[in-house]
Motif scaffolding. Sequence first.
Motif, PDB file in Angstrom:
ATOM      1  N   CYS A 136       0.829  -1.217   0.000  1.00 42.12           N
ATOM      2  CA  CYS A 136       0.000   0.000   0.000  1.00 42.12           C
ATOM      3  C   CYS A 136       0.857   1.257   0.000  1.00 42.12           C
ATOM      4  O   CYS A 136       0.543   2.234  -0.685  1.00 42.12           O
ATOM      5  CB  CYS A 136      -0.946   0.013   1.203  1.00 42.12           C
ATOM      6  SG  CYS A 136      -2.277  -1.192   1.108  1.00 42.12           S
ATOM      7  N   LEU A 163      -2.010   3.176  -2.155  1.00 42.41           N
ATOM      8  CA  LEU A 163      -3.375   2.654  -2.105  1.00 42.41           C
ATOM      9  C   LEU A 163      -4.131   3.202  -0.901  1.00 42.41           C
ATOM     10  O   LEU A 163      -3.580   3.310   0.199  1.00 42.41           O
ATOM     11  CB  LEU A 163      -3.355   1.125  -2.054  1.00 42.41           C
ATOM     12  CG  LEU A 163      -2.633   0.444  -3.221  1.00 42.41           C
ATOM     13  CD1 LEU A 163      -2.524  -1.051  -2.972  1.00 42.41           C
ATOM     14  CD2 LEU A 163      -3.333   0.731  -4.525  1.00 42.41           C
ATOM     15  N   TYR A 185      -8.002   2.642   0.972  1.00 44.99           N
ATOM     16  CA  TYR A 185      -9.101   1.678   0.934  1.00 44.99           C
ATOM     17  C   TYR A 185     -10.292   2.025   1.813  1.00 44.99           C
ATOM     18  O   TYR A 185     -10.138   2.581   2.894  1.00 44.99           O
ATOM     19  CB  TYR A 185      -8.598   0.300   1.387  1.00 44.99           C
ATOM     20  CG  TYR A 185      -7.878  -0.456   0.312  1.00 44.99           C
ATOM     21  CD1 TYR A 185      -8.595  -1.148  -0.658  1.00 44.99           C
ATOM     22  CD2 TYR A 185      -6.498  -0.484   0.253  1.00 44.99           C
ATOM     23  CE1 TYR A 185      -7.947  -1.853  -1.657  1.00 44.99           C
ATOM     24  CE2 TYR A 185      -5.843  -1.185  -0.739  1.00 44.99           C
ATOM     25  CZ  TYR A 185      -6.572  -1.869  -1.690  1.00 44.99           C
ATOM     26  OH  TYR A 185      -5.936  -2.558  -2.678  1.00 44.99           O
ATOM     27  N   ARG A 233      -5.324  -9.497  -4.032  1.00 44.94           N
ATOM     28  CA  ARG A 233      -5.306  -8.154  -4.602  1.00 44.94           C
ATOM     29  C   ARG A 233      -5.486  -8.280  -6.107  1.00 44.94           C
ATOM     30  O   ARG A 233      -4.716  -8.957  -6.767  1.00 44.94           O
ATOM     31  CB  ARG A 233      -4.003  -7.453  -4.263  1.00 44.94           C
ATOM     32  CG  ARG A 233      -3.883  -7.256  -2.768  1.00 44.94           C
ATOM     33  CD  ARG A 233      -2.514  -6.720  -2.383  1.00 44.94           C
ATOM     34  NE  ARG A 233      -2.537  -6.282  -1.020  1.00 44.94           N
ATOM     35  CZ  ARG A 233      -2.929  -5.082  -0.606  1.00 44.94           C
ATOM     36  NH1 ARG A 233      -3.336  -4.195  -1.474  1.00 44.94           N
ATOM     37  NH2 ARG A 233      -2.914  -4.771   0.667  1.00 44.94           N
ATOM     38  N   GLU A 281      -4.491  -1.537  -9.628  1.00 40.34           N
ATOM     39  CA  GLU A 281      -5.094  -2.365  -8.585  1.00 40.34           C
ATOM     40  C   GLU A 281      -6.371  -1.692  -8.120  1.00 40.34           C
ATOM     41  O   GLU A 281      -6.349  -0.574  -7.636  1.00 40.34           O
ATOM     42  CB  GLU A 281      -4.146  -2.537  -7.401  1.00 40.34           C
ATOM     43  CG  GLU A 281      -4.709  -3.427  -6.333  1.00 40.34           C
ATOM     44  CD  GLU A 281      -3.741  -3.709  -5.199  1.00 40.34           C
ATOM     45  OE1 GLU A 281      -4.224  -3.876  -4.064  1.00 40.34           O
ATOM     46  OE2 GLU A 281      -2.522  -3.746  -5.434  1.00 40.34           O
ATOM     47  N   TRP A 306      -9.157  -3.487  -6.230  1.00 39.26           N
ATOM     48  CA  TRP A 306      -9.703  -3.942  -4.949  1.00 39.26           C
ATOM     49  C   TRP A 306      -8.925  -5.127  -4.428  1.00 39.26           C
ATOM     50  O   TRP A 306      -8.106  -5.725  -5.116  1.00 39.26           O
ATOM     51  CB  TRP A 306     -11.189  -4.272  -5.049  1.00 39.26           C
ATOM     52  CG  TRP A 306     -11.530  -5.470  -5.883  1.00 39.26           C
ATOM     53  CD1 TRP A 306     -11.535  -6.780  -5.482  1.00 39.26           C
ATOM     54  CD2 TRP A 306     -11.900  -5.477  -7.252  1.00 39.26           C
ATOM     55  NE1 TRP A 306     -11.896  -7.593  -6.521  1.00 39.26           N
ATOM     56  CE2 TRP A 306     -12.130  -6.812  -7.623  1.00 39.26           C
ATOM     57  CE3 TRP A 306     -12.080  -4.487  -8.202  1.00 39.26           C
ATOM     58  CZ2 TRP A 306     -12.510  -7.186  -8.901  1.00 39.26           C
ATOM     59  CZ3 TRP A 306     -12.462  -4.859  -9.481  1.00 39.26           C
ATOM     60  CH2 TRP A 306     -12.676  -6.187  -9.809  1.00 39.26           C
ATOM     61  N   GLU A 307      -9.205  -5.414  -3.173  1.00 38.32           N
ATOM     62  CA  GLU A 307      -8.652  -6.592  -2.514  1.00 38.32           C
ATOM     63  C   GLU A 307      -9.801  -7.331  -1.848  1.00 38.32           C
ATOM     64  O   GLU A 307     -10.844  -6.741  -1.570  1.00 38.32           O
ATOM     65  CB  GLU A 307      -7.607  -6.196  -1.465  1.00 38.32           C
ATOM     66  CG  GLU A 307      -8.182  -5.402  -0.303  1.00 38.32           C
ATOM     67  CD  GLU A 307      -7.145  -4.946   0.704  1.00 38.32           C
ATOM     68  OE1 GLU A 307      -5.941  -5.161   0.491  1.00 38.32           O
ATOM     69  OE2 GLU A 307      -7.542  -4.365   1.723  1.00 38.32           O
ATOM     70  N   ASN A 323      -9.972   0.229  -3.602  1.00 37.14           N
ATOM     71  CA  ASN A 323      -8.991   1.300  -3.692  1.00 37.14           C
ATOM     72  C   ASN A 323      -9.728   2.549  -4.167  1.00 37.14           C
ATOM     73  O   ASN A 323     -10.130   2.640  -5.326  1.00 37.14           O
ATOM     74  CB  ASN A 323      -7.886   0.899  -4.672  1.00 37.14           C
ATOM     75  CG  ASN A 323      -6.893   2.002  -4.924  1.00 37.14           C
ATOM     76  OD1 ASN A 323      -6.881   3.032  -4.252  1.00 37.14           O
ATOM     77  ND2 ASN A 323      -6.046   1.796  -5.913  1.00 37.14           N
ATOM     78  N   ARG A 362      -8.859   5.364  -4.977  1.00 36.57           N
ATOM     79  CA  ARG A 362      -8.248   6.092  -6.090  1.00 36.57           C
ATOM     80  C   ARG A 362      -8.822   5.637  -7.431  1.00 36.57           C
ATOM     81  O   ARG A 362      -8.625   6.303  -8.444  1.00 36.57           O
ATOM     82  CB  ARG A 362      -6.731   5.922  -6.084  1.00 36.57           C
ATOM     83  CG  ARG A 362      -6.055   6.636  -4.927  1.00 36.57           C
ATOM     84  CD  ARG A 362      -4.542   6.488  -5.032  1.00 36.57           C
ATOM     85  NE  ARG A 362      -3.849   7.098  -3.929  1.00 36.57           N
ATOM     86  CZ  ARG A 362      -3.408   8.357  -3.910  1.00 36.57           C
ATOM     87  NH1 ARG A 362      -3.631   9.145  -4.938  1.00 36.57           N
ATOM     88  NH2 ARG A 362      -2.767   8.819  -2.861  1.00 36.57           N
ATOM     89  N   THR A 363      -9.542   4.508  -7.446  1.00 37.73           N
ATOM     90  CA  THR A 363     -10.149   4.009  -8.680  1.00 37.73           C
ATOM     91  C   THR A 363     -11.644   4.299  -8.753  1.00 37.73           C
ATOM     92  O   THR A 363     -12.301   3.876  -9.704  1.00 37.73           O
ATOM     93  CB  THR A 363      -9.906   2.493  -8.840  1.00 37.73           C
ATOM     94  OG1 THR A 363     -10.619   1.774  -7.823  1.00 37.73           O
ATOM     95  CG2 THR A 363      -8.424   2.158  -8.794  1.00 37.73           C
TER      96      THR A 363
END
Length: 132
Positions: free
Chosen positions: A49, A54, A56, A86, A95, A97-98, A109, A111-112
């Motif tokens: 991260c 990242l 979340y 991930r 990336e 999500w996790e 995430n 940022r997405t």
Amino acid sequence: MAQTAAKPEYPGDKEYVGGCHCKKFRYKFYWRPFENGERAVGNCNCSICDVKGLLYVHMDASAFELTSGTMDELTNYQFHKKVFNRYFCPLCGVEMWETKPSENMVGVNVRTVDGVDVSKLKLEPYDGRTLL
């Protein structure tokens, strides 16, 4: 993860949409508003991260739905204790999500997420460096 995202559980939950940079993969989820600092967003300092920047929000997996692309097309990366899966786009490398299957949890995430201005977020430090 092929399920339809569950309708909001709490009054005030809203639908968010987002995806990777190349738009091959898109998702939606329902969660309490966070984009203007209303709710804390996790800012983990674990090795992955921290280096990727990242941020979340975590929710029950039932609140999340992949709406474009398939899970089989995504790349899954695990490290250290391998408790998180991930997922990132094999084309643009983002990336999104996790998951933590043992807890039926998805972390997106932010940022997405479409339209999120990171400067308006309320970041909450998470010490993943020593906990993960």
